[in-house]
Design a protein around this motif. Structure first.
Motif, PDB file in Angstrom:
ATOM      1  N   TYR A   1       0.835  -1.203   0.000  1.00 23.79           N
ATOM      2  CA  TYR A   1       0.000   0.000   0.000  1.00 23.79           C
ATOM      3  C   TYR A   1       0.873   1.257   0.000  1.00 23.79           C
ATOM      4  O   TYR A   1       0.629   2.205  -0.749  1.00 23.79           O
ATOM      5  CB  TYR A   1      -0.935  -0.006   1.213  1.00 23.79           C
ATOM      6  CG  TYR A   1      -1.773   1.238   1.322  1.00 23.79           C
ATOM      7  CD1 TYR A   1      -2.898   1.415   0.524  1.00 23.79           C
ATOM      8  CD2 TYR A   1      -1.423   2.257   2.202  1.00 23.79           C
ATOM      9  CE1 TYR A   1      -3.660   2.576   0.604  1.00 23.79           C
ATOM     10  CE2 TYR A   1      -2.178   3.413   2.297  1.00 23.79           C
ATOM     11  CZ  TYR A   1      -3.291   3.563   1.496  1.00 23.79           C
ATOM     12  OH  TYR A   1      -4.034   4.713   1.579  1.00 23.79           O
TER      13      TYR A   1
ATOM     14  N   GLN B   1       2.595   1.600  -3.396  1.00 22.41           N
ATOM     15  CA  GLN B   1       1.642   2.035  -4.427  1.00 22.41           C
ATOM     16  C   GLN B   1       1.312   3.513  -4.282  1.00 22.41           C
ATOM     17  O   GLN B   1       0.930   4.155  -5.259  1.00 22.41           O
ATOM     18  CB  GLN B   1       0.363   1.196  -4.355  1.00 22.41           C
ATOM     19  CG  GLN B   1       0.560  -0.217  -4.849  1.00 22.41           C
ATOM     20  CD  GLN B   1      -0.636  -1.122  -4.575  1.00 22.41           C
ATOM     21  OE1 GLN B   1      -1.397  -0.912  -3.638  1.00 22.41           O
ATOM     22  NE2 GLN B   1      -0.785  -2.154  -5.392  1.00 22.41           N
TER      23      GLN B   1
ATOM     24  N   ASN C   1       1.550  -0.789 -10.426  1.00 26.66           N
ATOM     25  CA  ASN C   1       1.379  -1.846  -9.421  1.00 26.66           C
ATOM     26  C   ASN C   1       2.505  -2.874  -9.486  1.00 26.66           C
ATOM     27  O   ASN C   1       2.969  -3.354  -8.455  1.00 26.66           O
ATOM     28  CB  ASN C   1       0.033  -2.547  -9.594  1.00 26.66           C
ATOM     29  CG  ASN C   1      -1.114  -1.697  -9.085  1.00 26.66           C
ATOM     30  OD1 ASN C   1      -0.930  -0.823  -8.249  1.00 26.66           O
ATOM     31  ND2 ASN C   1      -2.301  -1.952  -9.593  1.00 26.66           N
TER      32      ASN C   1
ATOM     33  N   ALA D   1       5.533  -1.438  -7.864  1.00 30.65           N
ATOM     34  CA  ALA D   1       5.336  -1.400  -6.411  1.00 30.65           C
ATOM     35  C   ALA D   1       5.542  -2.789  -5.810  1.00 30.65           C
ATOM     36  O   ALA D   1       6.198  -2.937  -4.768  1.00 30.65           O
ATOM     37  CB  ALA D   1       3.946  -0.871  -6.084  1.00 30.65           C
ATOM     38  N   GLU D   2       5.002  -3.820  -6.460  1.00 30.34           N
ATOM     39  CA  GLU D   2       5.170  -5.195  -5.973  1.00 30.34           C
ATOM     40  C   GLU D   2       6.643  -5.597  -5.981  1.00 30.34           C
ATOM     41  O   GLU D   2       7.133  -6.223  -5.036  1.00 30.34           O
ATOM     42  CB  GLU D   2       4.360  -6.170  -6.830  1.00 30.34           C
ATOM     43  CG  GLU D   2       2.864  -6.058  -6.618  1.00 30.34           C
ATOM     44  CD  GLU D   2       2.047  -6.889  -7.592  1.00 30.34           C
ATOM     45  OE1 GLU D   2       2.620  -7.557  -8.478  1.00 30.34           O
ATOM     46  OE2 GLU D   2       0.809  -6.860  -7.474  1.00 30.34           O
TER      47      GLU D   2
ATOM     48  N   CYS E   1      11.329   3.316  -2.622  1.00 32.21           N
ATOM     49  CA  CYS E   1      10.432   4.028  -3.540  1.00 32.21           C
ATOM     50  C   CYS E   1      11.064   5.334  -4.021  1.00 32.21           C
ATOM     51  O   CYS E   1      10.993   5.665  -5.213  1.00 32.21           O
ATOM     52  CB  CYS E   1       9.092   4.319  -2.861  1.00 32.21           C
ATOM     53  SG  CYS E   1       8.081   2.861  -2.590  1.00 32.21           S
TER      54      CYS E   1
END
Length: 190
Positions: free
Chosen positions: A37, A40, A46, A49-50, A83
């Protein structure tokens, strides 16, 4: 008189530092949805992010012996930094529309990393683990507590409870399967 079991970060830290794959698997199941979460909220894709979150767990496993404090904060910090590294490497440019969405995401991330929020999440986890342990059959529960909370080895448990090592192993196998199932139900709400 009912004995209350206290489970803290030190429980996970000790087992993860020692390379306990079962403890790390539980940690992965507990934190993957939350970290995804967060990722993302930083990254639009997605799939990216994964991948970032999977890399976070690979980094955490490789540096597991260096984890000496709050696992929750440690994982969120690695996720945030990963990130930001991703965004820097892609030289990500935000449009005005994306920028407002991104600002909302940063606010959400700040709430997730807030110490009070972290404390609530840890309390919920502790309660869920305690309720899972309480549901175990009595002998299985005693073996599980001696192994995972008191940190005794199978031989020590065998000697203390006057049961065979094989019986200790069978109780632990049953307890771990039960706890995985119990914690998986908890995670399905996220």
């Amino acid at each position: 008189m009912k004995r209350e079991i206290q489970i803290t970060n030190s429980f996970f830290i000790k087992n993860i530092n020692e390379g306990n794959k079962e403890a790390f698997s539980i940690l992965f199941e507990l934190y993957y949805p939350k970290l995804l979460y967060v990722a993302q909220s930083y990254v639009a894709s997605n799939e990216d992010a994964e991948e970032i979150v999977q890399d976070v767990f690979v980094k955490a496993w490789k540096k597991r012996k260096n984890i000496t404090s709050n696992i929750n904060g440690y994982l969120f910090k690695i996720t945030k930094n990963s990130c930001l590294d991703y965004l820097r490497s892609k030289k990500y440019k935000l449009s005005k529309a994306t920028n407002s969405i991104q600002q909302d995401a940063f606010i959400n991330h700040a709430a997730l990393t807030d110490k009070n929020t972290t404390s609530i999440i840890e309390q919920e986890l502790e309660q869920k683990i305690q309720s899972g342990i309480a549901l175990l059959p009595e002998k299985c529960k005693r073996v599980f507590i001696k192994s995972r909370i008191e940190g005794l080895k199978n031989k020590e448990i065998s000697d203390e409870l006057d049961i065979s090592i094989k019986t200790v192993e069978n109780h632990m196998s049953k307890a771990i399967k039960h706890m995985r199932l119990h914690l998986r139900e908890f995670l399905s709400f996220f």
